[in-house]
Structure formats: C-alpha cells, structure tokens
Design an enzyme around this catalytic site. Structure first.
Site, short mmCIF file in Angstrom:
data_model
loop_
_atom_site.label_atom_id
_atom_site.label_comp_id
_atom_site.label_asym_id
_atom_site.label_seq_id
_atom_site.Cartn_x
_atom_site.Cartn_y
_atom_site.Cartn_z
N ASP A 25 0.86 -1.17 0.00
CA ASP A 25 0.00 0.00 0.00
C ASP A 25 0.91 1.23 0.00
O ASP A 25 2.12 1.13 0.20
CB ASP A 25 -0.88 -0.04 1.26
CG ASP A 25 -1.71 1.21 1.43
OD1 ASP A 25 -2.42 1.57 0.48
OD2 ASP A 25 -1.64 1.81 2.52
N LYS A 66 -11.94 5.70 -2.85
CA LYS A 66 -12.36 6.93 -2.19
C LYS A 66 -13.86 7.24 -2.33
O LYS A 66 -14.45 7.81 -1.40
CB LYS A 66 -11.52 8.10 -2.67
CG LYS A 66 -10.03 7.93 -2.39
CD LYS A 66 -9.76 7.47 -0.96
CE LYS A 66 -8.28 7.19 -0.72
NZ LYS A 66 -8.03 6.36 0.46
#
Length: 282
Positions: A25, A66
């Site tokens: 990540d 998101k």
C-alpha cells in the site's frame, strides 16, 4: 469394476522457493507517516459542507476506494444526521459522486503536503531489489491521485515496479483483485511467493483473500494516525503505549505478521523464506 487411474503428478503445486514480490500500500505504508493525507482531505471536504466529522470517523473506512469511503462515511448515523440537518434531505448517490469530484483537488494538495517516504523504506527497497525481489504497489487512490503520490515518492528516491489503483479493477479492497492485478503485471505465478503489506484491516483482508503472506504495519499508518513530527515529539513511554495499542489493533486483522513499519520488513522476509523452504504456505 471400473477404476480411475491416478495422474502421475499433482495439480497442487508445492512452492519452496524464495519471496518473489512485495506488494505495498502507499499512504501509511511506504509514504505519508500516519496516513495523514486522506484524513486531512476528508475532514476538509465535509467541513466545506458544514458537516463536522471526527478523525476517527474518517479513518474507519480507510483502505477502500475513495468514492466508497465517502459513501461509507455518509452511511454513519451521526454523519447522516448532521448532513440532513444542514441539507434538509438524506444524502443520495448523486451527493456521493458530487462529493467525490470535490474531494479530488483537496486530496491532490494533501498528498503533496504529506507524501514523504516512511523512514527506512528507501534503504529497505534498495536491499530488496538487490535480492531480486520485485516491488509492486496498490492503492485506494485513483490514477490521478496516484500520479501525485508517484511523483513525490520518485523525488524522494523510490519508484514501484508496477502499481494498480482501486479504480482500475472491478472491485477494490477487501476483494483480492488489485493484488492479483499487480501479480499479473509482475508476471508472477505463485501467490504464496508474494507478500501484501498494508496499514489497514481491509488491505490485509485483500492480501489474505489473494492467498498471499500478509504484513500489517502498526505505527507508521492508520492505527497510529500521528504525523512523523507529532510521533517524534512524544516521549518514549507515550510512544510505546500508542505502539502497543496499534499493534493489538492490527493483529486483529488476521495478518501473518505485525511490524511497526516497513523498516522492519527484512527480518519478516527472512522468516517467510524459511517457511517457504520447509513447504509452508500462507
């Protein structure tokens, strides 16, 4: 009596080689100590609409794509109540997408402000490459956000070999598709030869669902939440108390390993190589 001849080989392939790839990540794992950029952006976004949100509420869906993150925040009863008090109506999918488009420029700015490398990652990544280990990335950011992340990281001396954004697959975390897409780009066959590293529970779940070894980072990421400057300003006993709490939180993710930051990764890789050599799998 009919019998079925057994094949002289097994389709259950036993991999006993070394680790081939590390899939990381970004925010909170390899860059942006404390994973501050998304939190700053989400808080600003909702404040711009007169809806006060807490950092804890912003962090709860961390690791997701998101627009999904925004949708999950609006589904929280306290936030939805505040939204209706300000807007007069319940939020809709149109509101989600409008907020997402507003979020983009805010997020781009906070990424530039907080995108420094996690201490130790430059040396670790150089050492892994020297061992022939490939370095992939994946993220809940979209391609435009990732372009800024990559630019800032490159300025600090790090580039991933490949990257996959949540918006490039049909479903993001906790589905395994991003991690698997990184494997495909790296041309790696064996999931058990890959390590997925993340600072969120949903990112660890992604790696587990992909059949990879998983490593959770506790202090550098979402479970801590402090910037590097805030962290370094704390006395040692306060740091340790926060670290213990963060390690316990990330241990609940089901990760095979929990470390404070990617600076501790080499010892984990040595242990995984030992396990692979003895025939163990994730």
């Amino acid at each position: 009596m009919n019998t079925i001849n057994k094949a002289p080989y097994s389709f259950q392939r036993r991999y006993a080689g070394q680790v081939k790839a590390v899939i990381c990540d970004w925010a909170g794992t390899t860059v942006d100590f404390g994973s501050r950029a998304p939190i700053m952006a989400f808080m600003t976004l909702f404040e711009n609409h007169g809806v006060a949100v807490t950092e804890a509420q912003c962090r709860e869906p961390m690791g997701t794509e998101k627009s999904v993150h925004i949708r999950m925040m609006l589904a929280m009863p306290e936030i939805q109540e505040k939204w209706q008090a300000v807007k007069g109506l319940a939020s809709t999918e149109e509101d989600v997408m409008a907020l997402y488009h507003e979020f983009l420029p805010i997020q781009l700015e906070t990424i530039r402000l907080t995108g420094g490398l996690i201490p130790g990652w430059k040396q670790v990544s150089d050492d892994l490459r020297a061992q022939g280990i490939k370095l992939g990335g994946n993220t809940g950011y979209n391609e435009q956000m990732y372009a800024v992340v990559a630019e800032v990281a490159k300025e600090a001396g790090y580039e991933a070999d490949v990257n996959v954004c949540a918006t490039e697959v049909s479903k993001g975390r906790p589905y395994p598709y991003m991690a698997q897409a990184v494997m495909e780009k790296l041309e790696i066959l064996e999931a058990q030869a890959c390590i997925k590293i993340d600072d969120t529970e949903t990112g660890i779940e992604e790696g587990l669902n992909a059949g990879m070894w998983t490593v959770a980072v506790a202090v550098s990421g979402n479970a801590n939440g402090l910037s590097l400057e805030q962290w370094q300003a704390l006395p040692g006993d306060e740091q340790e108390a926060i670290a213990v709490k963060a390690r316990k939180k990330m241990a609940l993710s089901g990760a095979h390993y929990v470390i404070d930051s990617v600076a501790e990764l080499p010892a984990v890789i040595d242990d995984i190589n030992r396990k692979l050599a003895s025939g163990e799998r994730p």
